[in-house]
Design an enzyme around this catalytic site. Sequence first.
Site, short mmCIF file in Angstrom:
data_model
loop_
_atom_site.label_atom_id
_atom_site.label_comp_id
_atom_site.label_asym_id
_atom_site.label_seq_id
_atom_site.Cartn_x
_atom_site.Cartn_y
_atom_site.Cartn_z
N ASP A 239 0.87 -1.28 0.10
CA ASP A 239 -0.05 0.08 0.15
C ASP A 239 0.94 1.40 0.20
O ASP A 239 0.47 2.31 -0.53
CB ASP A 239 -1.04 -0.02 1.29
CG ASP A 239 -2.04 -1.05 1.08
OD1 ASP A 239 -2.18 -1.54 0.08
OD2 ASP A 239 -2.47 -1.31 2.23
P1 NAP Z 1 0.92 -3.96 3.42
O1 NAP Z 1 0.11 -3.08 2.11
O2 NAP Z 1 -0.07 -4.67 4.19
O3 NAP Z 1 1.57 -4.98 2.29
C1 NAP Z 1 2.49 -6.08 2.77
C2 NAP Z 1 2.67 -7.02 1.60
O4 NAP Z 1 3.66 -7.78 2.17
C3 NAP Z 1 1.69 -7.79 1.22
O5 NAP Z 1 1.14 -7.35 -0.09
C4 NAP Z 1 2.29 -9.45 1.13
O6 NAP Z 1 2.17 -9.64 0.06
C5 NAP Z 1 3.85 -8.96 1.43
N1 NAP Z 1 4.21 -10.14 2.31
C6 NAP Z 1 3.65 -10.62 3.34
N2 NAP Z 1 4.44 -11.69 3.82
C7 NAP Z 1 5.64 -11.62 3.24
C8 NAP Z 1 6.59 -12.33 3.15
N3 NAP Z 1 7.11 -13.46 4.10
N4 NAP Z 1 7.94 -12.17 2.38
C9 NAP Z 1 7.45 -11.03 1.28
N5 NAP Z 1 6.28 -10.45 1.06
C10 NAP Z 1 5.32 -10.60 2.13
O7 NAP Z 1 1.98 -3.21 4.02
P2 NAP Z 1 2.66 -2.01 3.91
O8 NAP Z 1 2.83 -1.53 2.64
O9 NAP Z 1 3.65 -1.83 4.85
O10 NAP Z 1 1.57 -0.93 4.41
C11 NAP Z 1 0.96 -0.82 5.56
C12 NAP Z 1 -0.33 -0.57 5.65
O11 NAP Z 1 -0.86 -0.88 6.82
C13 NAP Z 1 -0.89 0.47 5.11
O12 NAP Z 1 -2.01 0.44 4.34
C14 NAP Z 1 -1.27 1.31 6.45
O13 NAP Z 1 -2.09 2.22 6.25
C15 NAP Z 1 -1.40 0.24 7.35
N6 NAP Z 1 -1.57 0.46 8.60
C16 NAP Z 1 -0.32 0.65 9.15
C17 NAP Z 1 -0.23 1.11 10.58
C18 NAP Z 1 1.08 1.55 11.28
O14 NAP Z 1 1.02 2.21 12.29
N7 NAP Z 1 2.24 1.08 10.45
C19 NAP Z 1 -1.27 1.07 11.26
C20 NAP Z 1 -2.55 0.95 10.85
C21 NAP Z 1 -2.78 0.67 9.56
P3 NAP Z 1 2.24 -11.41 -0.41
O15 NAP Z 1 1.09 -11.64 0.38
O16 NAP Z 1 1.93 -11.58 -1.88
O17 NAP Z 1 3.44 -11.87 -0.14
#
Ligand code: NAP
Length: 460
Positions: A382
């Site tokens: 994301d």
């Molecule tokens: P993300 O959008 O959740 O994407 C994580 C990606 O990691 C997934 O598409 C997944 O794809 C991949 N993944 C999972 N396990 C894996 C593995 N073992 N090896 C390689 N890839 C792997 O994460 P993000 O880009 O870090 O974004 C964070 C999201 O969380 C945002 O939408 C944010 O708004 C939300 N959020 C964050 C917080 C905070 O405080 N950080 C709090 C609330 C919400 P595959 O399954 O295809 O591997």
Amino acid sequence: MAHLVNYIYIVSAALFILSLKWMNSPATARRGVFSGEIGMLMAIAGTLLAHQVFNWQWIFAAFLIGTAVGIPIAYIMPMTAVPQRTAMSHACGALAAALVGTAEFYREPNQPKYILVALMIETLLGFLTFTGSLMAMGKLQEVLPQRPITYRNQNFINLGLFALAAALGVRLILVPTDTWIFPVFAGLALVFGVLLIIPIGGADMPTVIALLNSYAGLSACAMGFVLDNKLLVIAGALDGSSGLILSIIMCKAMNRSFANVLFGAFGQLQTKAGHAEQRPVRSASAEEAASILEASSSVIIAPGYGLAVAQAQHKIRELFDALMRRGVDVKFAIHPVAGRMPGHMNVLLAEADIPYDRLYGMEDINSEFAQCDVALVIGANDVTNPVARYDKSSPIYGMPILDVDKARSVMVIKRSMRPGFAGIDNDLYYLDKTLMLFGDAKAFVTEILKELPVLAAPTV
Ligand code: NAP
């Protein structure tokens, strides 16, 4: 003795404030944790000194039980489970505050009115935060359904219930001898905590936890007035305000409002996923990825939640070393909400001793992507999705993202085309300049590392 206790409390309060200040930067975070611990130790010692008459055996038993539960949890729980562990801590803290308030009320219902006001706030917030935090923990641990549970007139019913509890609290302030009302008041607060969390998707729980942290802090602050303990007032206010600030920062970084997080039922969108999977993507092997990385002069790594899942931080450190040794300039781009909790990526990369000066916040690094040879996205989705810039119908529209798509070439390590947290497809993967490196982050980086020495050999 009273003077000594006051001095202890002043030093302790100063340590709490310094602790929050130092925790602002990875370079001073350890000092921050340490000063918080010392501050708390002094606060406990001061309180024991201030109240000379008490039952040592009860305090000692509580201390032993708390230690016996707390220490193993700290070691057993993986980093990815920190949000639910935090929710559990808030549940315990809030329950403690609510029970102290309850005991105070029954011990002496005829207290001055201002004390009763503080006591009602303490118990109301304490009980609702207790059940709310347990629900948040259940959702994050996937013991409870992650999906938002919604029904007609939900907000109206919830607000009505809260208003009823508040009205009973007012009645208890006015006529404290009506002690039979108290269990109804407490019961409504407990039910409200559950109903407050039910309509919020599991994905929004980290933000909600920061908010619950703030409620627990305010409850403790009110408890300080009830017990006439100034340090508790200060510590509770610090806890309450820092929780609120954190949730505001998280909402801003996701371009969401509080109302949207609390009432938006975010997380019901999974059906959209997969639409664009028919679009072609280009993939590459570890060998190809290694040669591209080695031929580049600058690489920016954008880590995300997948890095935490794969626990790939140590392998990424090896990759960082291997590339830097070959003269490649490697930097890390940290999005404020990458992962599942604030500072998630900083903590992981610090664990692998990646130098702090190589970590750049989103605002500082975004202008550099256009000049960089390779943006290497590792388990992030994301926070790199360009639809946030142009697709007004997207749930992440308006969220600031890492401009990885502006780099000369992009490589993305993830296991599949599955979406991330927001449940939406990522246009980044379909760009001509993007190469998908399908695999577990740790395993794939290990494969790249195996290729690097071989490729490097002739030039050494
Ligand atoms: P993300 O959008 O959740 O994407 C994580 C990606 O990691 C997934 O598409 C997944 O794809 C991949 N993944 C999972 N396990 C894996 C593995 N073992 N090896 C390689 N890839 C792997 O994460 P993000 O880009 O870090 O974004 C964070 C999201 O969380 C945002 O939408 C944010 O708004 C939300 N959020 C964050 C917080 C905070 O405080 N950080 C709090 C609330 C919400 P595959 O399954 O295809 O591997």
